[in-house]
Every structure is written in C-alpha cells, then in structure tokens.
Enzyme design. Structure first.
Site, PDB file in Angstrom:
ATOM      1  N   ASP A 406       0.838  -1.192   0.000  1.00 54.83           N
ATOM      2  CA  ASP A 406       0.000   0.000   0.000  1.00 54.83           C
ATOM      3  C   ASP A 406       0.882   1.254   0.000  1.00 54.83           C
ATOM      4  OD1 ASP A 406      -2.277   1.573   0.123  1.00 54.83           O
ATOM      5  OD2 ASP A 406      -3.168   0.443   1.768  1.00 54.83           O
ATOM      6  N   GLU A 409       2.936   5.376  -3.866  1.00 58.67           N
ATOM      7  CA  GLU A 409       3.139   6.507  -4.783  1.00 58.67           C
ATOM      8  C   GLU A 409       4.516   7.179  -4.643  1.00 58.67           C
ATOM      9  OE1 GLU A 409      -0.854   5.416  -4.166  1.00 58.67           O
ATOM     10  OE2 GLU A 409       0.452   6.348  -2.679  1.00 58.67           O
ATOM     11  N   ASP A 482      -8.426   4.047  -3.516  1.00 55.98           N
ATOM     12  CA  ASP A 482      -9.526   4.224  -2.565  1.00 55.98           C
ATOM     13  C   ASP A 482     -10.649   5.015  -3.225  1.00 55.98           C
ATOM     14  OD1 ASP A 482      -7.793   2.944  -0.864  1.00 55.98           O
ATOM     15  OD2 ASP A 482      -7.185   4.751   0.207  1.00 55.98           O
TER      16      ASP A 482
END
Length: 791
Positions: A406, A409, A482
C-alpha cells in the site's frame, strides 16, 4: 484576416548559440500579428549524418539522435546542447534488449532525410527540424509539429540546473488516443483532454500512449508530465525536468503488436500463482488471524469458492516493524491452518514507516530515507536491501503468501500526503523533479527480486496502488485505489482500467463495492447492495477478482439481499478457471492483454474508439457492465463478427449493430464471439483444486476457432524451465471437426489423461453458468492428437 499568434523567445531555440538560447528561454511572452503568407520563425537548416543505426542531426545548437532499435521501434533523443550521457532509466531493460539496433535504409535530398525499415519510415524535415512517422507503405501515422516542435526552458529545481522540455505533435482528426496509466476522469479516449502524470492515490502515471492509428509513443521520463490536447491540432507532452527530450515511437499496426514492442523493451510479465486468479476476500479491516480463520472456515463450510484472505493495516505494533499487536498469537501456526484449508494469506506492508520503528531508525542512521518524509528511498539499492531484510523478508519467512504494498506513490507521512511528492526532493538516483514517478517500480522490483532470491517455490504476488513504466515485469497487480462506493465510482473504474491495460500493464483490479461507503450503515441499504452486485459482476471479469472496502462486514453473506447473485458469479469465475489460466499464459508467453477494450480487436471501427464501458475478456467474451442504478437493460455495441451468442441463452445475434440488452439485476450482458472455444471446468472451491471431472469445451459455431489449453504446477518457477503443458484445440467450421492436438510439454504431477465434454452452443443448449446437462461428444484424451466430427 489577421491571425494572432502567441510566441515566446524560447521558441527560437535554435537561432543561434546555446548561450543565446538560454537567455531568451525565460523571456516574457509577447504577441505578434501574422498576416496570411507570412512565415513563422524557424530553426536553421538541419545538418545530418548517417549513423550505424539511424541518423544524427545538428539544428543550430540542438542535437538530435534518431536510432532504429528494431524495425518497428524508433528512439529519439534531443538536447539543446551536445548529447551527454543519459540519466538512469531503470524501467528500461539493458540496451542490448531494449534497443539492440536494426538496419535501416538511409536517404537524403534537399528537403528531408529518411530512414526506412521493413515496418516504418521516419522523415526529418531539414528546414523545419520536425520528424514524421509513416507506415512502410507511406501512410502517415504521426508528425511532430512543424513550428519549432521541441523546446527547452532552463529552470532550477532542487538546486540543479535542468530544463522543462516539451515536444509538440500533430495528431490527425481521425484518431483516438489511450493509455497514460489510470485516471479518474471517466474518459476513455483522451483526445481534447489534458492529463497530468503524477503518482497519487487513485491516479497512476505511466507515460505510454497508444493511438487508434496503430502506433504507440513512450515518453521516456519519470518526471512529472503533462499530456495536453486541449487544442485538438496539437498534442503536447511536457516534462517538469530533464536533460533533453527522450521518447520511443512504436509501430504496430495492431495494438497487441505495439504492446509487445513495449514489453520487449521494458520487461515481460511473469505468471502469477494460480490461486491469484481466484477470489480475494478483504475488508478494512480484520483485527486478528482468528477472525480471518473463522471467515475462511465458513467459506469452506458453505462451499463458496475462495482462494485468499487479506490482512489489511494496523496488524503491527509499530508500523515498519514485523511485530504483531496483542490480537495476534502464533502467526505461523495460524497461517498453516489457513493453508490446510487451501486458503492463501496476503498482508498489508507499507513503504511509509513510523519514526518509532526500528526499521525507520536503521534507515535514518544510514541516510536512506526520502528527505523530509517518512518513507525509505526505493531508488537506493542499499535501502531496498535494508527494507526487505527488516520487514517483508521476515514476514515471508513466517509463511505469508503475498504482500499488499500500500501507499506506493509514495505518501510522505501520515495522514495521506502523496501527490507527486518526490518532485521537490533529491533522491539517490538523482533529482526528484526528474524521477518523480519512479518509486512504485523500484519499490515493487526490490521486493520481487529479494523474494525470488529467498524463496523460489512460491511465485511472487504483490498488490499495489501505483505503477510506472516497466513494472509489469515485476508481476505486481495494481488496484485502482480508494475509490467511492457509488455508481459514479464504478462507472469511472471501467474506462480507467481499460486505459491501464492499454498502458501495457495486464494485471489490474478494483475494490469491489468501492472503498468509501456512500453513507453510514451502507450494508443495510438495498440500493448499496444493488451497487455491490453490479460491481461484483464486473469484478468477476477483471484480471484479478477481489472485494475490499471500508465496511464492518464485507463477506458474500453480508449482502443478504443479493447473496445468491454473488455466489453465482463467484462460481462462474471458478468454472472459467481453465480459460483464465490459459489467458495468463498468453500474457506471459505472447505479451497478451486479458482485459481488452474493443479498440484492440476492432481498431479500424470508429464505433469502438470511444467505447470505454465494454471490453473483451480474452478472445471470446464480450463484457458489458451495468453502470447505472435500477437499470434493467443497457445499450451494447456488438462489433463485426460472423455471429455473437448471448452467453445466458445461447441465442445468436449479428455483429456490427447496437442493441438494447436485457440486464436484470442477476444478469450482466455477456456475449461470445463465433469461432470461440471456451473451456469450462467443473465446480471447484479453490483454483488449484483437482477438478475430478471433465472439462466442458463450449464451441460457438460460425467461424473456425483455436484455443491453447495451458496448465502447470500452479506455483513456483519451474514453468520458466519448460515445465508446463499445452493442448492445442482447433475447430473447423466447414467440416464440424474438433481437433485436440498432441500435448506439448509436461510437468511433475500433470494429469496425463483428461476427459472433455464437447458442447455445440445453441439456444437453450450449453448456455449460462451451470454445467451443461447434455454433451454433443465426450472424448478421452491421453496426450496424442485426436479428431472428431461433432454434430
């Protein structure tokens, strides 16, 4: 008529010395009137020399290098000064693989210099300095703009002198463009749009675009980039920072061929473990392995297909260390219990670290964190080693089967700050302004490489939220982030995923039902349950099949009003496992794309150019998700084919027409192309389960058909050494003959003899998800070639 033009002195990038260009580049904008017939200022005439694999041109102070990497691959590098050594490009394979060089015929006359290969022509206009790309037979594909196409604006970023670079192209009025990663605009065809390429949650930057004209353009930089086609006659690509312009032109004309060239340069995709093509059960979040085990046991008790359970975040005592909180007891023992149920386990692991964690402290002591961020510097090889040895490596040794990487980025610190954050920092690899988007590649690549060095008998499976060029060679799956749990959210994922597929990345998924609920207690809302059913139907035909969301419960039985629908589609996914796993082999062996926008197979049909809400799932199945509330039908375009079959009824329809398809809540429109061979197994509860029964071969008549039925051990990397088996299957429409070719290859544990039930699909026969009650032929296959006429 007076034509108003906005000029900047920086456009005169080649009128004189390099020094003059640097001074003029930052001058203010001014306006001039250009009368018809007036000439725009242009660069000096190009001076061209042939090189072993292309040409070199000097245009004033600009240096331009055009290299023929392969017959259909052209590499262009340009700089406002003599070409220097390029910055690192870790997304590309080594040069002998990414650009080995190919022969080209060179010619030059008073107007142009031309390179010709068996696939392309590249023409340099000696007067304007722009490049044009044509097919081998001279059909125009793409031109750089003819008024100073390449510009370089000197800037100082993060203490470095660099350039903001732009290349201007001139697309034609009759083309559409795709790719560029995954974005949430809901757009499929990006003509007329502006797209920023900077990593963020739900927004994935991959600077590869494909055109319906049958070419691709790889913008070869990790810098924050803007694609700008607001003015339809001009398509600009601008990078925040770089030494110069660097891109590849990739010829097709088929889009599969373009993606093959791309993966040949940046890496091919490995096989995922077979279980990864089954169903992932997840939510935010399970609070213990006791809870996870109980849910897995219920799936098995109710005979609901399931392959993976997911442990989301906050399992840790301190984020960044492999130490579980008090809710977890004997982790290795609990994982063994799940494995005895034939359930695999994935755990969330972040690159974002708590400053109190031991992992953070070790990295900080060695100055291997991103400056002013709580994330390790994945561009540093030693930092990747330390990250692995302190966190995921120890978890893998416990018995976890997959990592959910997760916040890739990356985000810089809690809570959730992650919009292209590396652009303002220095990294081990160089200026973050030049390497803004590279983190997810090097993060996942580091984990994959260490995993394979530590454990070869378990294939790597990684789930991550971001991606970059070349990351498909890691085998990581990307989920769309998300997203909202609404029809708006669902409808935006479909074109987002299709553009992601056209960005060269074959494995993608979403949070079925969306991550953010539309309101409190959404599970009690019949409207949300309807949305969840529609999303689940769509998710069944995504490359990876996974539910997740910020909900207190998220198991199939939690959606009581639509549970029978969910169970039916879950079981359909598993019946299709022979088809899906064979497609996975095509991804690995042929650079295939499993989830296919219609433009991939009907590129010359303008009706497909803007269709971002339908797709092919493999060569056979046309999927049309229902994306509106309370719908009982939806419009479906059936492209040209001999015949289309309604999967649910077996009825036939002609191609090249728009229809209004029935779509009650339990039925997503699903059609099968004539000439398809679809292998469907008996009902199983996990992907690697021995089916213990025959494979049903559904034949959709109307055209000849072929399918290669693939199998291997399902895990480990022995398939890379040839330990796998393929059964070639051919249908001859004229003679109604089915041929099972001689089995190619073998592997330990292979089932030597197989039974096939052949079903010629027709109205009411061989239709729907259930096992067909009557077969048109039954075959015992031992590995030798056999033929049978089927009536």
């Amino acid at each position: 008529m007076v034509v108003r033009r906005q000029l900047t002195f920086r456009l005169i990038r080649a009128l004189g010395s390099s020094a003059a260009m640097l001074v003029l580049a930052s001058a203010p904008t001014f306006s001039v009137a250009q009368m018809p017939g007036q000439k725009m200022p242009g660069p000096p005439r190009a001076d061209v020399q042939q090189t072993p694999h292309g040409l070199h041109a000097t245009i004033g102070s600009e240096s331009l290098e055009v290299t023929v990497c392969a017959p259909a691959v052209i590499h262009v590098v340009a700089s406002p000064q003599p070409l220097a050594k390029a910055s690192p490009r870790p997304w590309m394979l080594e040069e002998q693989e990414s650009c080995p060089g190919a022969s080209a015929q060179f010619s030059q006359d008073a107007q142009s210099a031309t390179l010709r290969t068996e696939a392309l022509q590249v023409v340099l206009n000696l007067k304007r300095g722009n490049l044009s790309y044509l097919s081998a037979d001279g059909k125009p594909l793409l031109n750089e703009g003819n008024s100073v196409p390449r510009t370089y604006e000197p800037v100082e970023l993060n203490g470095d002198h660099t350039y903001r670079v732009t290349d201007r192209f001139s697309p034609t009025m009759d083309e559409a463009v795709y790719g560029l990663g995954q974005h949430q605009s809901g757009m499929f065809n990006y003509r007329g749009a502006t797209v920023e390429l900077g990593q963020n949650n739900t927004d994935v930057a991959i600077p590869l675009l494909l055109s319906s004209k049958g070419y691709g353009l790889l913008w070869n930089t990790a810098s924050l980039t803007t694609f700008d086609n607001r003015f339809p006659l001009e398509m600009k690509l601008s990078a925040m920072a770089g030494k110069g312009i660097d891109y590849y032109f990739l010829g097709g004309p088929q889009l599969d061929a373009v993606l093959h060239e791309y993966r040949s340069m940046t890496g091919h995709t490995p096989m995922l473990p077979k279980w990864a093509y089954g169903f992932f059960q997840s939510k935010d979040r399970y609070v213990s392995l006791d809870e996870i085990r109980a849910i897995a046991e219920r799936y098995r008790a109710e005979h609901l297909p399931l392959d993976a359970m997911v442990q989301d975040w906050f399992w840790w005592k301190t984020e960044g260390d492999p130490i579980f909180n008090a809710n977890y007891h004997d982790v290795a023992q609990d994982l063994d219990a799940l494995h005895r149920l034939n359930v695999h386990a994935m755990i969330s692991v972040w690159g974002l670290l708590d400053p109190e964690s031991e992992t953070y402290k070790v990295l900080e002591s060695k100055h291997e964190l991103v400056n002013q961020a709580h994330v390790y510097d994945a561009t540093n090889a030693e930092a990747r080693d330390l990250y692995w040895s302190h966190l995921p490596g120890k978890l893998l040794a416990q018995g976890w089967d997959a990592f959910w990487l997760d916040s890739a980025e990356p985000e810089e610190y809690w809570p959730h700050m992650g919009d292209a954050i590396l652009s303002s920092r220095q990294l081990a690899i160089g200026n973050g302004a030049e390497f803004t988007n590279v983190f997810p590649l090097l993060h996942t690549l580091g984990v994959q490489q260490h995993w394979r060095a530590q454990q070869q008998d378990k294939r790597v499976f990684l789930l991550t939220r971001s991606a970059f060029l070349g990351q498909q060679r890691v085998g990581a799956t990307v989920w769309s982030g998300d997203v909202y749990g609404t029809y708006w959210g669902l409808s935006h994922q479909v074109p987002g995923g299709l553009n992601f597929a056209l960005s060269g990345y074959p494995y993608w998924t979403t949070d079925i039902g969306g991550y953010w609920p539309p309101h409190d207690n959404a599970l009690a809302d019949p409207a949300f349950q309807e949305l969840y059913a529609r999303w689940f139907e769509y998710g069944t035909f995504c490359p990876i099949f996974r539910t997740h969301g910020h909900r207190p419960h998220n198991e199939l039985w939690s959606f009581n009003t639509v549970e029978p629908i969910l169970v039916d589609y879950d079981r359909l996914r598993y019946r299709l496992m022979p088809y899906i796993y064979s497609l996975a082999w095509k991804v690995t062996s042929e650079d295939y794309t499993m989830q296919r926008p219609l433009v991939m197979d009907w590129r010359t049909d303008p009706e497909t150019w803007n269709l971002g809400d339908e797709f092919m799932f493999g060569p056979a199945l046309l999927v049309s998700p229902v994306l509106k509330a309370n719908a009982t039908s939806r419009s479906v375009y059936l492209p040209a084919a001999a015949t289309w079959y309604d999967f649910w009824t077996g009825k036939t329809l002609r191609g090249a027409q728009q229809i209004e398809a029935d779509a009650p809540l339990d039925r997503m429109p699903l059609y099968v192309r004539a000439g398809s061979i679809v292998p469907m197994g008996p009902q199983i509860e996990y992907a690697a389960q021995d089916p213990g029964g025959p494979v049903e071969l559904r034949i959709y008549r109307g055209a000849d058909g072929d399918f290669n039925l693939y199998d291997d051990a399902g895990d480990g990397y022995q398939y890379e050494q040839g330990q796998h088996a393929i059964i070639p299957i051919h249908w001859d429409e004229r003679t109604a003959t089915l041929t099972l070719g001689a089995r190619q290859g073998s592997f330990p544990g292979m089932t030597a003899e197989r039974k096939f039930r052949v079903v010629l699909v027709a109205a009411g026969h061989g239709a729907g998800a259930a096992v067909s009650t009557a077969a048109d032929a039954e075959l015992d296959y031992t590995g030798a070639a056999m033929q049978t006429v089927v009536h």
